[in-house]
Design a protein around this motif. Structure first.
Motif, PDB file in Angstrom:
ATOM      1  N   TYR B 281       0.453 -11.167  -4.111  1.00 43.74           N
ATOM      2  CA  TYR B 281       1.384 -10.036  -4.135  1.00 43.74           C
ATOM      3  C   TYR B 281       2.791 -10.583  -3.986  1.00 43.74           C
ATOM      4  O   TYR B 281       3.089 -11.299  -3.032  1.00 43.74           O
ATOM      5  CB  TYR B 281       1.119  -9.072  -2.978  1.00 43.74           C
ATOM      6  CG  TYR B 281      -0.234  -8.405  -2.966  1.00 43.74           C
ATOM      7  CD1 TYR B 281      -0.674  -7.655  -4.047  1.00 43.74           C
ATOM      8  CD2 TYR B 281      -1.046  -8.478  -1.824  1.00 43.74           C
ATOM      9  CE1 TYR B 281      -1.898  -7.018  -4.001  1.00 43.74           C
ATOM     10  CE2 TYR B 281      -2.272  -7.843  -1.782  1.00 43.74           C
ATOM     11  CZ  TYR B 281      -2.693  -7.119  -2.875  1.00 43.74           C
ATOM     12  OH  TYR B 281      -3.896  -6.483  -2.843  1.00 43.74           O
ATOM     13  N   ARG B 282       3.627 -10.258  -4.937  1.00 42.85           N
ATOM     14  CA  ARG B 282       5.011 -10.683  -4.837  1.00 42.85           C
ATOM     15  C   ARG B 282       5.885  -9.447  -4.686  1.00 42.85           C
ATOM     16  O   ARG B 282       5.854  -8.556  -5.516  1.00 42.85           O
ATOM     17  CB  ARG B 282       5.443 -11.438  -6.100  1.00 42.85           C
ATOM     18  CG  ARG B 282       4.773 -12.770  -6.264  1.00 42.85           C
ATOM     19  CD  ARG B 282       4.811 -13.177  -7.727  1.00 42.85           C
ATOM     20  NE  ARG B 282       3.761 -14.137  -8.016  1.00 42.85           N
ATOM     21  CZ  ARG B 282       3.926 -15.456  -7.944  1.00 42.85           C
ATOM     22  NH1 ARG B 282       5.094 -15.946  -7.584  1.00 42.85           N
ATOM     23  NH2 ARG B 282       2.939 -16.255  -8.221  1.00 42.85           N
ATOM     24  N   GLY B 283       6.650  -9.429  -3.670  1.00 38.97           N
ATOM     25  CA  GLY B 283       7.508  -8.275  -3.426  1.00 38.97           C
ATOM     26  C   GLY B 283       8.574  -8.593  -2.395  1.00 38.97           C
ATOM     27  O   GLY B 283       9.667  -8.055  -2.427  1.00 38.97           O
ATOM     28  N   HIS B 284       8.249  -9.508  -1.505  1.00 35.65           N
ATOM     29  CA  HIS B 284       9.210  -9.864  -0.467  1.00 35.65           C
ATOM     30  C   HIS B 284      10.046 -11.064  -0.912  1.00 35.65           C
ATOM     31  O   HIS B 284       9.550 -11.977  -1.556  1.00 35.65           O
ATOM     32  CB  HIS B 284       8.477 -10.196   0.834  1.00 35.65           C
ATOM     33  CG  HIS B 284       7.852  -8.990   1.490  1.00 35.65           C
ATOM     34  ND1 HIS B 284       8.578  -8.055   2.159  1.00 35.65           N
ATOM     35  CD2 HIS B 284       6.571  -8.574   1.536  1.00 35.65           C
ATOM     36  CE1 HIS B 284       7.773  -7.115   2.619  1.00 35.65           C
ATOM     37  NE2 HIS B 284       6.543  -7.398   2.240  1.00 35.65           N
ATOM     38  N   GLN B 285      11.279 -11.042  -0.542  1.00 33.79           N
ATOM     39  CA  GLN B 285      12.178 -12.142  -0.842  1.00 33.79           C
ATOM     40  C   GLN B 285      12.251 -13.137   0.314  1.00 33.79           C
ATOM     41  O   GLN B 285      12.664 -14.275   0.120  1.00 33.79           O
ATOM     42  CB  GLN B 285      13.603 -11.612  -1.114  1.00 33.79           C
ATOM     43  CG  GLN B 285      13.679 -10.626  -2.264  1.00 33.79           C
ATOM     44  CD  GLN B 285      13.132 -11.227  -3.547  1.00 33.79           C
ATOM     45  OE1 GLN B 285      13.499 -12.329  -3.931  1.00 33.79           O
ATOM     46  NE2 GLN B 285      12.225 -10.499  -4.208  1.00 33.79           N
ATOM     47  N   ILE B 311       3.554  -1.184   0.703  1.00 31.54           N
ATOM     48  CA  ILE B 311       2.151  -0.757   0.766  1.00 31.54           C
ATOM     49  C   ILE B 311       1.510  -1.203  -0.541  1.00 31.54           C
ATOM     50  O   ILE B 311       1.998  -0.876  -1.634  1.00 31.54           O
ATOM     51  CB  ILE B 311       2.033   0.773   0.921  1.00 31.54           C
ATOM     52  CG1 ILE B 311       2.854   1.281   2.107  1.00 31.54           C
ATOM     53  CG2 ILE B 311       0.568   1.181   1.044  1.00 31.54           C
ATOM     54  CD1 ILE B 311       2.408   0.813   3.445  1.00 31.54           C
ATOM     55  N   TRP B 312       0.442  -1.976  -0.435  1.00 33.20           N
ATOM     56  CA  TRP B 312      -0.286  -2.461  -1.608  1.00 33.20           C
ATOM     57  C   TRP B 312      -1.634  -1.780  -1.631  1.00 33.20           C
ATOM     58  O   TRP B 312      -2.289  -1.678  -0.594  1.00 33.20           O
ATOM     59  CB  TRP B 312      -0.481  -3.980  -1.550  1.00 33.20           C
ATOM     60  CG  TRP B 312       0.765  -4.749  -1.213  1.00 33.20           C
ATOM     61  CD1 TRP B 312       1.212  -5.054   0.034  1.00 33.20           C
ATOM     62  CD2 TRP B 312       1.710  -5.301  -2.130  1.00 33.20           C
ATOM     63  NE1 TRP B 312       2.377  -5.779  -0.041  1.00 33.20           N
ATOM     64  CE2 TRP B 312       2.707  -5.948  -1.361  1.00 33.20           C
ATOM     65  CE3 TRP B 312       1.811  -5.318  -3.523  1.00 33.20           C
ATOM     66  CZ2 TRP B 312       3.790  -6.599  -1.928  1.00 33.20           C
ATOM     67  CZ3 TRP B 312       2.884  -5.989  -4.098  1.00 33.20           C
ATOM     68  CH2 TRP B 312       3.866  -6.615  -3.301  1.00 33.20           C
ATOM     69  N   ASP B 313      -2.069  -1.372  -2.798  1.00 33.12           N
ATOM     70  CA  ASP B 313      -3.376  -0.742  -2.902  1.00 33.12           C
ATOM     71  C   ASP B 313      -4.339  -1.728  -3.551  1.00 33.12           C
ATOM     72  O   ASP B 313      -4.016  -2.341  -4.566  1.00 33.12           O
ATOM     73  CB  ASP B 313      -3.291   0.544  -3.728  1.00 33.12           C
ATOM     74  CG  ASP B 313      -4.491   1.428  -3.475  1.00 33.12           C
ATOM     75  OD1 ASP B 313      -4.309   2.482  -2.849  1.00 33.12           O
ATOM     76  OD2 ASP B 313      -5.609   1.032  -3.866  1.00 33.12           O
ATOM     77  N   ILE B 314      -5.512  -1.872  -2.958  1.00 36.60           N
ATOM     78  CA  ILE B 314      -6.447  -2.892  -3.434  1.00 36.60           C
ATOM     79  C   ILE B 314      -6.933  -2.581  -4.848  1.00 36.60           C
ATOM     80  O   ILE B 314      -7.250  -3.477  -5.627  1.00 36.60           O
ATOM     81  CB  ILE B 314      -7.627  -3.042  -2.443  1.00 36.60           C
ATOM     82  CG1 ILE B 314      -8.364  -4.364  -2.688  1.00 36.60           C
ATOM     83  CG2 ILE B 314      -8.584  -1.867  -2.531  1.00 36.60           C
ATOM     84  CD1 ILE B 314      -9.239  -4.804  -1.553  1.00 36.60           C
ATOM     85  N   TRP B 328       3.453  -3.074  -5.972  1.00 35.10           N
ATOM     86  CA  TRP B 328       3.264  -2.339  -4.728  1.00 35.10           C
ATOM     87  C   TRP B 328       3.091  -0.860  -5.035  1.00 35.10           C
ATOM     88  O   TRP B 328       3.563  -0.366  -6.064  1.00 35.10           O
ATOM     89  CB  TRP B 328       4.462  -2.547  -3.807  1.00 35.10           C
ATOM     90  CG  TRP B 328       5.794  -2.241  -4.455  1.00 35.10           C
ATOM     91  CD1 TRP B 328       6.341  -1.023  -4.650  1.00 35.10           C
ATOM     92  CD2 TRP B 328       6.711  -3.181  -5.008  1.00 35.10           C
ATOM     93  NE1 TRP B 328       7.551  -1.137  -5.286  1.00 35.10           N
ATOM     94  CE2 TRP B 328       7.808  -2.447  -5.522  1.00 35.10           C
ATOM     95  CE3 TRP B 328       6.721  -4.586  -5.114  1.00 35.10           C
ATOM     96  CZ2 TRP B 328       8.883  -3.074  -6.140  1.00 35.10           C
ATOM     97  CZ3 TRP B 328       7.796  -5.195  -5.719  1.00 35.10           C
ATOM     98  CH2 TRP B 328       8.866  -4.440  -6.227  1.00 35.10           C
ATOM     99  N   LEU B 329       2.386  -0.238  -4.140  1.00 32.74           N
ATOM    100  CA  LEU B 329       2.227   1.214  -4.262  1.00 32.74           C
ATOM    101  C   LEU B 329       3.488   1.911  -3.771  1.00 32.74           C
ATOM    102  O   LEU B 329       3.967   2.870  -4.366  1.00 32.74           O
ATOM    103  CB  LEU B 329       1.011   1.669  -3.443  1.00 32.74           C
ATOM    104  CG  LEU B 329       0.677   3.149  -3.414  1.00 32.74           C
ATOM    105  CD1 LEU B 329       0.257   3.630  -4.795  1.00 32.74           C
ATOM    106  CD2 LEU B 329      -0.454   3.417  -2.414  1.00 32.74           C
TER     107      LEU B 329
END
Lengths: 205, 478
Positions: B281-285, B311-314, B328-329
């Motif tokens: 999951y890539r979303g944070h810097q 929030i990530w949904d599987i 990400w959700l």
């Protein structure tokens, strides 16, 4: 009980003490019921003072009150009882939450000289009835007892009373800065009983 | 009908009735007794017995009350002896009001306490809701137990404490991971790492309570079997997509171990297979410091030093994401500081609580299905960790400067129930015992403290409501 219609009754010290003690017994039961100290199921309804009254069926409570009232009668017949206080305390912290104060003024002359007074039992009953009604309706202004509680009874006697075997000296179990509500009084012409309930000032909430 | 306890026999015998009549007495009649109000209107001279409560000050013993109140205060305070005249006056008062007047007696045998089931909580449910005698839980204000935690790394972005389902607590102190068995208080050392791979940056128990994941500064993750003290596997960070970034956060979802790295990447590792990296999951810097799977295992919440909460949904994840996939959700940027404290609500599956760092100081509540922020409160202090009470609707937060306290909140009113102080530095980590009653907190003051904040272990919840409903049995047909 056949002579209920008699308008004027003669009342003796013994009879007056019995009335007051009986009143105290019913009042205590009523307080225990109305304040939810014991579960509702443990009470049965009887007719008394022209009112439906509730009496506990819990053997422990019954024998406690019976032992109590017999001793109170004895003191009252000697004119040595000044006050009876029913104290309601938190079961966990033993903090005093309510005090039901029944102060008794005894006519000293009657005790000393054995005089006889006159007052109809109907009138006494009406006065007691008014107090009982007030006790029952006191739930409307008394703060909720939202924790399990226990009760105790204190007797204020004259100093010259010998302490009976089954009694101990106690502190007054006072409430600091209480709210007080005075209820009606009744008077047998020998004993005058003033009822007053004081309770914990619940302003914090 | 008489109770028997106070018979009226002496009452009737003590009274002798006379046939003569006095003037102005109530007229006797054979009618039944009327309530006092009626009698009153009929005969104005009779006593007023109406149902009014008029406090009568004259009947209250104010002198007495004043004396008794001030008296107890004096005794309690045990102040310096007052002047002789005052003392004499006080004695006189006492004599007048007390000694010569009254002796207060109480029955030796106390009335029986109302019989109640042993457990207050069960009582509330079992008896009909007539008497809501719910006892306020006593919350001890001091720690039940304090253990030394020397060399704990005082780093807000790490996760060095976890309490597993087999009731063993793991804590990383410097390069060493220690295990503390809460059932017997035994301490053991699991592993001490060499300087190259240490210090330990995160620990997390697998759901079985036996396997422990240890995240390292070197970007490796070690899997340990705590029963045999054996290293089972090392998940290499270098051979994956991470580039030597420390693993500051770990979260299990069955056999998936999710790790959050300093580079902001979140990796799902399947610990059973050789190529363990299954999703990224890539979303944070910036560094991922908070990582929690929801109770259902459907959603992952991640918080980072970039003040973001994802929030990530599987169900949206795939192993080989094409560009734009593994989205990400929800992405929340409401926090003004790093989001480390995360806690999924145990009684409401889509409710997440998140706490912000020193510049933010708020606890926010999210509906993770809709993405709505339900509430936000300013706590006045850095929020380091959050825990829900499993038995009550309560939330516990741990804080840093200035109080270094643990705060217990009622949810959803967010009224403070208790503030537990004792730590002398920010309370970095919290972990909850498997029974949900005790909370362990580790702080920068190098102590590990145990708080009995969520109730005592012997108070069992009444049988968990079975949510099958009236037609639940029918589910078995198909």
């Amino acid at each position: 009980m056949g002579s209920r219609t008699a308008s004027k009754d003669i009342i003796t010290l013994r009879g007056s003490a019995a009335i007051v003690c009986e009143f105290f017994g019913y009042a205590a039961n009523s307080i225990l019921y109305n304040r939810g100290i014991y579960p509702e199921e443990s009470f049965v309804k009887v007719k008394k003072y022209g009112l439906p009254m509730l009496l506990t069926q819990d053997e422990g409570v019954k024998s406690f009150l019976a032992g109590l009232t017999s001793q109170l009668t004895e003191w009252m017949e000697a004119g040595k009882l000044q006050r009876v206080v029913l104290v309601i305390m938190s079961r966990t912290t033993m903090e005093v939450l309510e005090r039901w104060n029944f102060s008794i003024q005894t006519d000293a002359e009657v005790v000393e000289k054995g005089l006889i007074k006159e007052k109809s039992d109907k009138e006494i009953m009406r006065e007691i009835q008014a107090i009982m009604r007030q006790i029952a309706s006191s739930i409307t202004y008394l703060p909720c007892l939202d924790e399990p509680c226990v009760f105790d009874v204190l007797a204020y006697t004259d100093m010259d009373v010998a302490i009976p075997f089954s009694w101990i000296e106690s502190d007054a179990k006072l409430i600091e800065n209480p709210q007080m509500v005075k209820l009606h009084s009744f008077d047998t012409k020998i004993h005058k009983v003033d009822t007053l309930v004081s309770y914990k000032n619940d302003e914090q909430d | 009908m008489d109770a028997g306890s106070f018979s009226s026999s002496s009452y009737s015998s003590g009274k002798v009735r006379s046939p003569s009549r006095a003037p102005l007495q109530d007229v006797p009649s054979s009618r039944p007794f009327l309530p006092s109000m009626r009698t009153f209107s009929r005969n104005p001279s009779s006593r007023n017995n109406g149902d009014r409560f008029i406090p009568n000050r004259s009947a209250m013993d104010m002198d007495m009350a004043y004396y008794l109140l001030t008296e107890t205060k004096k005794e309690k305070g045990n102040a310096l002896p007052a002047s002789p005249s005052k003392e004499a006056y006080r004695k006189l008062l006492a004599e007048n009001f007390l000694n010569n007047r009254t002796r207060i007696l109480a029955f030796n045998s106390k009335p029986p306490a109302p019989s109640q089931p042993l457990f207050q909580e069960a009582d509330v449910v079992s008896t009909r809701s007539v008497k809501p005698a719910k006892q306020r839980r006593h919350i001890p204000q001091s720690a039940e137990r304090t253990l030394d935690a020397p060399d704990i790394v005082d780093d807000y972005y790490l996760n060095l404490l976890d309490w597993g389902s087999s009731n063993v607590l793991s804590i990383a102190l410097g390069n060493t991971v220690y295990l503390w068995d809460a059932s017997n208080g035994a301490t053991s050392e699991l592993v001490t790492l060499d300087e190259d791979s240490g210090p330990v940056t995160s620990v997390s128990w697998a759901p079985d309570g036996r396997h422990l994941a240890v995240g390292l500064n070197s970007s490796d993750i070690q899997l340990w079997d705590s029963t045999s003290n054996r290293l089972l596997r090392t998940l290499k960070g270098m051979d994956g997509t991470t580039g030597g970034a420390r693993v500051g956060s770990l979260a299990w979802n069955n056999s998936i171990l999710t790790s959050g790295g300093m580079d902001g990447k979140i990796i799902n590792n399947d610990v059973r297979i050789r190529n363990h990296v299954v999703q990224t999951y890539r979303g944070h810097q910036q560094e991922v410091c908070g990582l929690k799977w929801s109770g259902s295992g459907q959603q992952l919440a991640s918080g980072g030093n970039d003040n973001l909460l994802h929030i990530w949904d599987i169900s949206m994840a795939s192993a080989n994401p094409s560009p734009g996939q593994n989205q990400w959700l929800h992405r929340f940027n409401d926090h003004m500081a790093a989001v480390k404290a995360l806690a999924w609500c145990p009684f409401q599956s889509n409710l997440l609580a998140s706490g912000g760092g020193g510049m933010d100081r708020s606890i926010k509540f999210w509906n993770t299905h809709t993405g709505a922020c339900l509430n936000s409160i300013d706590t006045g202090s850095q929020v380091c960790a959050l825990l829900w009470n499993k038995n009550e609707r309560e939330l516990l937060s741990s804080h840093g400067f200035t109080q270094n306290q643990l705060t217990l909140w009622k949810y959803p009113s967010m009224v403070k129930i208790a503030e537990l102080t004792g730590h002398t530095s920010r309370v970095l980590f919290m972990a909850q015992s498997p029974d949900g009653c005790t909370v362990a907190s580790a702080a920068g003051d190098e102590t590990l403290r145990f708080w009995n904040v969520f109730g005592s272990p012997e108070a069992p919840k009444p049988a968990a409501a079975k949510s099958t409903g009236p037609f639940g049995g029918f589910n078995h047909i198909r």
